[in-house]
Scaffold this motif. Structure first.
Motif, PDB file in Angstrom:
ATOM      1  N   ALA A 314      38.176  73.942  69.480  1.00 27.42           N
ATOM      2  CA  ALA A 314      38.043  75.554  68.575  1.00 27.42           C
ATOM      3  C   ALA A 314      36.717  75.785  68.531  1.00 27.42           C
ATOM      4  O   ALA A 314      36.924  77.192  68.904  1.00 27.42           O
ATOM      5  CB  ALA A 314      37.839  75.030  66.918  1.00 27.42           C
ATOM      6  N   LEU A 315      36.079  74.976  69.572  1.00 26.28           N
ATOM      7  CA  LEU A 315      34.472  76.027  70.507  1.00 26.28           C
ATOM      8  C   LEU A 315      34.659  76.049  71.876  1.00 26.28           C
ATOM      9  O   LEU A 315      33.621  76.777  72.797  1.00 26.28           O
ATOM     10  CB  LEU A 315      33.307  75.026  70.446  1.00 26.28           C
ATOM     11  N   TRP A 316      35.617  76.536  72.383  1.00 21.85           N
ATOM     12  CA  TRP A 316      35.137  76.654  74.114  1.00 21.85           C
ATOM     13  C   TRP A 316      36.508  77.549  74.509  1.00 21.85           C
ATOM     14  O   TRP A 316      35.896  77.538  75.744  1.00 21.85           O
ATOM     15  CB  TRP A 316      36.350  75.046  74.648  1.00 21.85           C
ATOM     16  N   GLY A 317      36.524  78.414  73.316  1.00 18.45           N
ATOM     17  CA  GLY A 317      37.031  79.523  74.381  1.00 18.45           C
ATOM     18  C   GLY A 317      36.088  80.515  74.991  1.00 18.45           C
ATOM     19  O   GLY A 317      34.975  80.513  74.982  1.00 18.45           O
ATOM     20  N   THR A 318      36.549  81.695  75.356  1.00 18.70           N
ATOM     21  CA  THR A 318      36.003  82.423  75.740  1.00 18.70           C
ATOM     22  C   THR A 318      34.703  83.298  75.308  1.00 18.70           C
ATOM     23  O   THR A 318      33.751  83.676  75.829  1.00 18.70           O
ATOM     24  CB  THR A 318      37.262  83.452  76.667  1.00 18.70           C
ATOM     25  N   ASP A 319      34.909  83.662  73.993  1.00 21.10           N
ATOM     26  CA  ASP A 319      34.028  83.916  72.700  1.00 21.10           C
ATOM     27  C   ASP A 319      33.185  83.104  72.544  1.00 21.10           C
ATOM     28  O   ASP A 319      32.709  82.927  71.135  1.00 21.10           O
ATOM     29  CB  ASP A 319      34.891  84.983  72.051  1.00 21.10           C
ATOM     30  N   GLY A 320      33.261  81.478  72.510  1.00 21.09           N
ATOM     31  CA  GLY A 320      32.850  79.884  71.499  1.00 21.09           C
ATOM     32  C   GLY A 320      32.250  80.292  72.037  1.00 21.09           C
ATOM     33  O   GLY A 320      31.017  80.603  72.667  1.00 21.09           O
ATOM     34  N   VAL A 323      30.572  79.363  75.395  1.00 20.29           N
ATOM     35  CA  VAL A 323      30.803  80.071  76.908  1.00 20.29           C
ATOM     36  C   VAL A 323      28.917  80.370  76.443  1.00 20.29           C
ATOM     37  O   VAL A 323      28.544  80.378  77.802  1.00 20.29           O
ATOM     38  CB  VAL A 323      31.694  81.029  76.727  1.00 20.29           C
ATOM     39  N   ARG A 324      28.717  81.644  75.141  1.00 23.38           N
ATOM     40  CA  ARG A 324      27.582  81.863  75.275  1.00 23.38           C
ATOM     41  C   ARG A 324      26.154  81.003  75.639  1.00 23.38           C
ATOM     42  O   ARG A 324      25.077  80.947  75.934  1.00 23.38           O
ATOM     43  CB  ARG A 324      27.413  82.012  73.633  1.00 23.38           C
ATOM     44  N   ARG A 325      26.587  79.329  75.849  1.00 28.83           N
ATOM     45  CA  ARG A 325      25.292  78.658  76.025  1.00 28.83           C
ATOM     46  C   ARG A 325      25.447  78.518  78.145  1.00 28.83           C
ATOM     47  O   ARG A 325      24.596  77.563  78.020  1.00 28.83           O
ATOM     48  CB  ARG A 325      25.610  77.075  75.017  1.00 28.83           C
ATOM     49  N   GLY A 326      26.524  78.613  77.932  1.00 19.73           N
ATOM     50  CA  GLY A 326      26.432  78.775  79.997  1.00 19.73           C
ATOM     51  C   GLY A 326      28.065  78.113  80.351  1.00 19.73           C
ATOM     52  O   GLY A 326      28.008  77.455  81.400  1.00 19.73           O
ATOM     53  N   LEU A 327      28.934  77.841  79.306  1.00 20.57           N
ATOM     54  CA  LEU A 327      30.301  76.851  79.742  1.00 20.57           C
ATOM     55  C   LEU A 327      31.035  78.166  80.545  1.00 20.57           C
ATOM     56  O   LEU A 327      31.403  78.982  79.700  1.00 20.57           O
ATOM     57  CB  LEU A 327      31.230  76.202  78.683  1.00 20.57           C
TER      58      LEU A 327
END
Length: 354
Positions: A314-320, A323-327
């Motif tokens: 649920a957290l690995w999407g483009t807006d998740g 991604v905000r942490r650097g993924l």
């Protein structure tokens, strides 16, 4: 984050009264509970993403005990992960490279035969320098000439970057990077060192196919005379070293580069800077997939493990938040495949591994 430290200090108290052997039997046989705490080990690059998932999991499941997430490096984490099934062994292995067939075979020898392979996203191996550094621009060939133990079959005598390329500054070669147990170190060897070697020594292309061990010794072994400095699994320590030594370079995952953008900047490789767009497109030479590995038997035995994996998806999407942490978010097709592996508990086919 202190809850994780406290949990780690507790050293995995067992929830079952029957002792470790009973817990192992429950995990191996699909029992209802062997340990009331999720455990993960492995990659320092994947570590911050798994800790974010753990924090969200706790927020949604306040009655759960804090998961124990350890940054051990990919290689060391895989050894721990593969050591057995049951309460004494981790549920999840974080990895900044794909599992190798030899590692899977070692897993199988210890009863770890059904493993979920979940690609959580993409990362890039970033070469970085301090903001006040010399603004280096490198190629894989430059890096090979500078860091290989024996480029062209001879002991590496280069002392400055100008020694390997006249266009580079005459400053000492000093690169802080990950240890041999790190998946980032493996990716450095495979994605950067190997490419640089093949670019300047074309005869090694055939050697790569004919004798991989000889190729690794010739092209991927790093020098041990102080030019390359093993900085351990603490990527934040590398950032600190760059601040105190602006002429040095550091190697870590893109996430740490983005997190420390006010202190360090990325070094271009083949004229391409490490950023979200270039890594996602594959144009940056150091792009690589990131994984978590999960024991299928533990899904039945460890309370909350299934929910934890659903939280990851649920957290690995483009807006998740990852991604905000650097993924770097994986392509949609990869995300869907990974989500299906979690939902249907599809075990890895070892024939896919090398």
């Amino acid at each position: 984050m202190s809850r994780f430290v406290q949990a780690l200090a507790a050293m995995l108290p067992l929830a079952c009264a029957g002792g470790l052997a009973a817990c192992v039997d429950q995990a191996a046989g699909g029992g209802s509970g062997s340990r009331d705490q999720i455990t993960a080990v492995g990659s320092s690059t994947v570590y911050p993403f798994t800790t974010i998932v753990a924090e969200r999991y706790l927020a949604d499941t306040p009655q759960a005990r804090p998961p124990v997430i350890e940054s051990t490096g990919t290689g060391a984490g895989i050894k721990l992960f593969c050591a057995g099934v049951g309460a004494a062994h981790p549920d999840i292995g974080d990895a900044s490279r794909r599992l190798r067939r030899a590692e899977y075979d070692e897993c199988a020898r210890h009863g770890v035969t059904a493993v979920l392979e979940v690609q959580i996203g993409i990362d890039g191996i970033a070469f970085a320098e301090a903001l006040e550094g010399p603004r280096m621009a490198l190629t894989p060939a430059d890096i090979y000439r500078a860091l290989a133990a024996a480029p062209f079959g001879r002991r590496n005598a280069a002392r400055t970057w100008r020694d390997v390329n006249p266009a580079l500054p005459a400053i000492p070669i000093q690169v802080y990077g990950p240890p041999a147990t790190s998946g980032t170190r493996d990716a450095l060897a495979e994605l950067i060192m190997a490419r640089g070697c093949e670019a300047v020594e074309p005869d090694t292309l055939e050697l790569h196919e004919r004798d991989p061990d000889a190729f690794a010794a010739r092209c991927q072994r790093l020098r041990e005379d102080g030019a390359y400095v093993d900085a351990g699994e603490n990527d934040n320590l590398i950032v600190q070293k760059l601040r105190s030594n602006p002429d040095a370079l550091g190697i870590f995952g893109y996430g740490y580069l983005e997190q420390n953008a006010g202190v360090v900047r990325g070094v271009t490789l083949n004229g391409v800077a490490p950023n979200y767009a270039t890594i996602a497109s594959g144009s940056y030479p150091g792009a690589r997939p990131l994984y978590i590995y999960v024991k299928k038997a533990h899904l039945r035995a460890i309370p909350g493990l299934r929910a934890f994996l659903r939280q990851y998806a649920a957290l690995w999407g483009t807006d998740g938040p990852l991604v905000r942490r650097g993924l770097i978010a994986a392509p949609i097709a990869v995300q869907r495949r990974s989500a299906a592996i979690i939902a249907n508990e599809i075990a890895l086919d070892p024939r896919e591994l090398r």
